[in-house]
Design an enzyme around this catalytic site. Structure first.
Site, short mmCIF file in Angstrom:
data_model
loop_
_atom_site.label_atom_id
_atom_site.label_comp_id
_atom_site.label_asym_id
_atom_site.label_seq_id
_atom_site.Cartn_x
_atom_site.Cartn_y
_atom_site.Cartn_z
N ASN A 204 0.84 -1.20 0.00
CA ASN A 204 0.00 0.00 0.00
C ASN A 204 0.87 1.25 0.00
O ASN A 204 2.10 1.15 0.01
CB ASN A 204 -0.97 -0.03 1.19
N LYS A 333 -14.06 1.15 14.86
CA LYS A 333 -12.76 0.51 15.10
C LYS A 333 -12.30 0.71 16.53
O LYS A 333 -11.71 -0.19 17.14
CB LYS A 333 -11.71 1.09 14.12
N1 CTP Z 1 -4.56 -3.03 11.87
C1 CTP Z 1 -3.90 -4.13 12.39
N2 CTP Z 1 -3.91 -5.31 11.68
C2 CTP Z 1 -4.54 -5.40 10.51
C3 CTP Z 1 -5.22 -4.27 9.96
C4 CTP Z 1 -5.20 -3.09 10.68
O1 CTP Z 1 -3.33 -4.05 13.47
N3 CTP Z 1 -4.53 -6.54 9.85
C5 CTP Z 1 -4.54 -1.76 12.64
C6 CTP Z 1 -3.91 -0.59 11.91
O2 CTP Z 1 -2.53 -0.48 12.21
C7 CTP Z 1 -4.70 0.59 12.46
C8 CTP Z 1 -6.06 0.01 12.76
O3 CTP Z 1 -5.88 -1.40 12.89
O4 CTP Z 1 -4.14 1.09 13.65
C9 CTP Z 1 -7.12 0.28 11.74
O5 CTP Z 1 -6.65 -0.08 10.48
P1 CTP Z 1 -7.50 0.16 9.15
O6 CTP Z 1 -6.77 -0.43 7.99
O7 CTP Z 1 -7.94 1.60 9.07
O8 CTP Z 1 -8.82 -0.67 9.45
P2 CTP Z 1 -9.22 -2.16 9.32
O9 CTP Z 1 -9.49 -2.67 10.68
O10 CTP Z 1 -8.20 -2.92 8.53
O11 CTP Z 1 -10.59 -2.06 8.55
P3 CTP Z 1 -10.91 -1.58 7.01
O12 CTP Z 1 -9.65 -1.85 6.21
O13 CTP Z 1 -12.06 -2.41 6.64
O14 CTP Z 1 -11.24 -0.11 7.08
#
Ligand code: CTP
Length: 401
Positions: A204, A333
């Site tokens: 990403n 979240k």
């Molecule tokens: N995060 C994590 N492990 C993952 C995905 C996310 O620890 N596999 C953590 C990220 O570091 C961040 C938070 O969770 O602090 C939210 O991440 P985000 O990508 O915004 O959300 P997701 O929970 O992955 O949900 P979505 O992608 O559906 O928005």
């Protein structure tokens, strides 16, 4: 506290008089140093009268036997250069000592703060940016310029930060080691990378800048900091333990293994949500036979898992990068991952967030607390975030694992 205030040649030099006054109000004695060009913008008499100290402007002032730049370097607690021109930053980065201030910089062992000010094109020039990177990597604190109307008539980044911000940052560095002393901080940063075959991968746009700034700020405030980072082009902040990882699984292992002995976890990493169902050992050839569908599997949600394991006294901060419904998604979240604070940012603006040096965030906590930051350089978003975390930790004693 004795602060050397270095002033270099640009229109913002006049603001150094206000900076000097605010430093005095903060209890500092100010020793002004002006470059020759700075003295064209502002008469040295102004800083001399305000500070009560002679302005040092030249390496060869008189026939005194004292080596003035050495004695000044030894007798001060901080070197603050505000405003700092692109030229002075370049000299500092490359160790050129051709005037009093640049010679003082290479003789000093005290913390150094620079507040750059220049035209937007000079600020964005790769030469300036790589000099800033060298200085940051060396532990020089940067008070990034603001975006706005510039003396040259253009609008963009390059305007000297507000004197209050520069002084607040300098005073904080002078009292460094106090606010987060004894706290163990774990920060994740950057992207994760999932390999498809030996040459291709899924990843990403995260640059890691936000997480690195958070780690650097915590270290400046005296915390013991471990930074678990996916691949980035950034230098690790001095004094921070760096653990380099690549995949989400590696990040889960690195963060999970250090979680129990950390008091504060900040997950700033953009962890990929999916990985290829299987990794091909051989490079996938482009002949038709190998065309097909890329099967994906979900990866572990690190923060969700750790939120479930959180013990009393641990403080968890998550990030939420959203392109719509910022507040609602972030609140979801915050609750689901049992966080103490979430940092939400809207990624639909091109001037902030991913890969940018700037960010604007919304902080939300489980008690209904809510606060927006202004659009700020990421280093200052990091300071903003730590101020808010400290407010919430103030009532908690330091946890010894
Ligand atoms: N995060 C994590 N492990 C993952 C995905 C996310 O620890 N596999 C953590 C990220 O570091 C961040 C938070 O969770 O602090 C939210 O991440 P985000 O990508 O915004 O959300 P997701 O929970 O992955 O949900 P979505 O992608 O559906 O928005």
């Amino acid at each position: 506290m004795r602060i050397v205030l270095g002033v270099t040649g640009c229109i913002a030099a006049y603001k150094s008089a206000v900076i000097l006054r605010l430093l005095q109000e903060g209890g500092c004695e100010v020793l002004p140093v002006m470059t020759e060009h700075a003295q064209r913008f502002l008469g040295p008499l102004t800083l001399e009268k305000l500070s009560g100290n002679r302005v040092v402007g030249s390496l060869f002032r008189d026939s005194s036997t004292a080596i003035e730049h050495i004695s000044l370097a030894r007798s001060s607690d901080l070197l603050l250069v505000a405003p700092a021109t692109a030229n002075t930053l370049a000299k500092f980065a490359h160790g050129i000592g051709d005037d009093f201030l640049s010679t003082l910089y290479i003789s000093t062992v005290t913390p150094t703060v620079v507040a750059p000010a220049m035209n937007v094109e000079m600020w964005r020039h790769p030469a300036t940016q790589s000099n800033l990177e060298i200085l940051r990597g060396r532990g020089v604190s940067m008070v990034e310029p603001e975006a706005g109307y510039l003396a040259c008539g253009e609008v963009g980044e390059g305007r000297l930060a507000a004197p209050e911000v520069i002084v607040e940052r300098s005073l904080r560095i002078l009292s460094r080691g106090k606010e987060l002393e004894g706290r163990r901080v774990l920060v994740s940063a950057g992207p994760t990378v999932e390999d498809i075959d030996p040459v291709r991968f899924l990843s990403n746009r995260s640059s890691g800048k936000m997480g690195y700034a958070i780690a650097a700020e915590a270290q400046t405030r005296g915390a013991g900091v471990t930074l678990v980072s996916g691949p980035t082009h950034l230098n690790p902040p001095p004094g921070v333990e760096l653990i380099s990882v690549r995949s989400a699984e590696e990040m889960a292992t690195a963060v999970g293994g250090r979680f129990a002995r950390s008091e504060i976890l900040i997950m700033a990493a953009a962890v990929g949500d999916f990985a290829p169902a299987r990794r091909c050992r051989e490079k996938i050839k482009k002949d038709r036979a190998s065309f097909g569908t890329l099967q994906l599997r979900p990866v572990r949600d690190i923060l969700l898992e750790l939120g479930e394991k959180k013990r009393a006294g641990q403080f968890l901060v998550g990030f939420a990068a959203e392109s719509g419904d910022l507040r609602q998604n972030a609140l979801g979240k915050l609750r689901r991952k049992r966080l103490d604070l979430i940092v939400a940012n809207d990624i639909s603006h091109p001037d902030r967030g991913f890969a940018s040096d700037y960010n604007q965030v919304l902080l939300l906590d489980p008690e209904g607390g809510e606060e927006n930051s202004p659009l700020l350089p990421k280093t200052r978003v990091a300071a903003f975030l730590w101020d808010r975390i400290q407010d919430r930790l103030a009532s908690r004693p330091v946890q010894v694992a």
